[in-house]
Design a protein around this motif. Sequence first.
Motif, short mmCIF file in Angstrom:
data_model
loop_
_atom_site.label_atom_id
_atom_site.label_comp_id
_atom_site.label_asym_id
_atom_site.label_seq_id
_atom_site.Cartn_x
_atom_site.Cartn_y
_atom_site.Cartn_z
N LYS A 120 0.81 -1.22 0.00
CA LYS A 120 0.00 0.00 0.00
C LYS A 120 0.84 1.27 0.00
N PHE A 121 2.17 1.11 0.16
CA PHE A 121 3.04 2.29 0.17
C PHE A 121 3.85 2.39 -1.12
N ARG A 122 3.32 1.84 -2.19
CA ARG A 122 4.05 1.74 -3.46
C ARG A 122 4.61 3.07 -3.92
N GLU A 123 3.89 4.16 -3.71
CA GLU A 123 4.32 5.47 -4.19
C GLU A 123 5.11 6.26 -3.16
N GLU A 124 5.46 5.64 -2.03
CA GLU A 124 6.12 6.37 -0.95
C GLU A 124 7.48 5.79 -0.60
N GLY A 125 8.12 5.16 -1.57
CA GLY A 125 9.36 4.46 -1.29
C GLY A 125 10.45 5.31 -0.67
N ASN A 126 10.60 6.57 -1.14
CA ASN A 126 11.69 7.41 -0.65
C ASN A 126 11.56 7.73 0.84
N LYS A 127 10.35 7.58 1.39
CA LYS A 127 10.16 7.82 2.83
C LYS A 127 10.76 6.69 3.67
N PHE A 128 10.98 5.53 3.06
CA PHE A 128 11.45 4.37 3.80
C PHE A 128 12.95 4.11 3.62
N ILE A 129 13.65 5.01 2.91
CA ILE A 129 15.07 4.81 2.65
C ILE A 129 15.89 4.69 3.94
N PRO A 130 15.71 5.58 4.94
CA PRO A 130 16.50 5.43 6.17
C PRO A 130 16.29 4.08 6.86
N ALA A 131 15.03 3.65 6.97
CA ALA A 131 14.74 2.38 7.63
C ALA A 131 15.36 1.21 6.87
N CYS A 132 15.32 1.27 5.55
CA CYS A 132 15.96 0.22 4.75
C CYS A 132 17.47 0.23 4.96
#
Length: 304
Positions: free
Chosen positions: A285-297
Motif C-alpha cells: 500500500k506504500f508503493r508510491e512512498e518508497g523514498n520515505k522508507f530509505i533510512p529504515a531500509c
Amino acid sequence: MKTLTLSISDRIIRFVEINEKREISFIDSIDTTFSFTECFRTGKDDEAIVSEAANVIHEAIKDKNLSSNKIGILLDSIFTFINIIPIEYSDDSPGVASSLLWDLSNYYPNNYKNFKLNYYKLGNKKFAEKVTDTLYIAIENDKLEIINKIMHTCRLKTGLFDIDHFAVEKYIRELYKPHLSSRRCLYIGCKRNRFDISIIDSNSLIHYEFIMFKETNYIKKLSDFLDKIKSGNESKTFDFVILYGDDYTVDIFNWLSSALQDTKIYLPDPFTELSLHEMISNNLKFREEGNKFIPACGLALKGL
C-alpha cells in the motif's frame, strides 16, 4: 537472518524488515495520536504516554509472525544535537571525549554530561595533518531511557541504533556502489522544516550540515546552499544527487533537475531497487512512498 527497523519521527513510526535474501519482508507506517517530542519531554515520569507508544508498536507487529534476528531503532535527527568541530588527534592532545564535551557544554551548560555522544572523522583535508573535522551526534540519556522503556514494554530487544540521515549512507553504499567508485554523492533528507545534507565519496563522509527553513522559503534555502558550493569550496563538490524524505521531496527533485541540468538527480525507490517478499509484493500500500522508507531500509541492511 532478518532485521526489523523501527523508524521514529515526531508523529510517525515506520517499520521495515529485510531478510537474508535482501528482500523486504514486512513494511508498515503508523501515524501516532501523540508526538514523540512530547513523549521524550514527559515520558520519564509519564507511564501513560510510554504505554501508548508501546501499544502502537505492539499492534503494528502482532500476528505478523515476524522472526527478526536483530531489531533496530532509527531516530529522527530532529531529536539530536549535531555539530562539527576540528579536533587534534595526537598523543599529546586532549582526549576526543573531552573536546566533544567541552563543545557540547557551550550549548547545554547545565546538563551536557547527560548526553550519549558518538563521533565520526570527516574525510575532508582542511587542516594540518593531525587536525580533523569531527562530526559528533549527541542524544540526551533521558530520550534513550524512554526508548528502552518502550521497547522493554513491547518485549523487544534492540540490537541496532542509528540516526535516520546517517543510515541512508548505508543504503547508498549498497545500492549505488558503482556510482561512488570515483565520484561524490550529495544526499539530502527533506523534512517539513529541515534539510539534512551530506556529501560522501567511496570511502568516507566528507561533509554534513543541516538547514532549517520555513515552509515558504525552502527553495531559497536550498538555492543559497548550492550557490555557496559553487563559490569554490572544493571539499563540497559533488557529482550526483540523491534525495529522500517526506515533505517537498518530489518538488525538490523537480526543482533540482532544472537547477542542475548537467547533474544526475536520483529519487531512490527501495520497492524497485530491493526485492519484495512474495507476501507483500502484490499488496504494497506504500508503493508510491518508497523514498520515505530509505533510512529504515538503510539500517535494516546494516543489520544483515
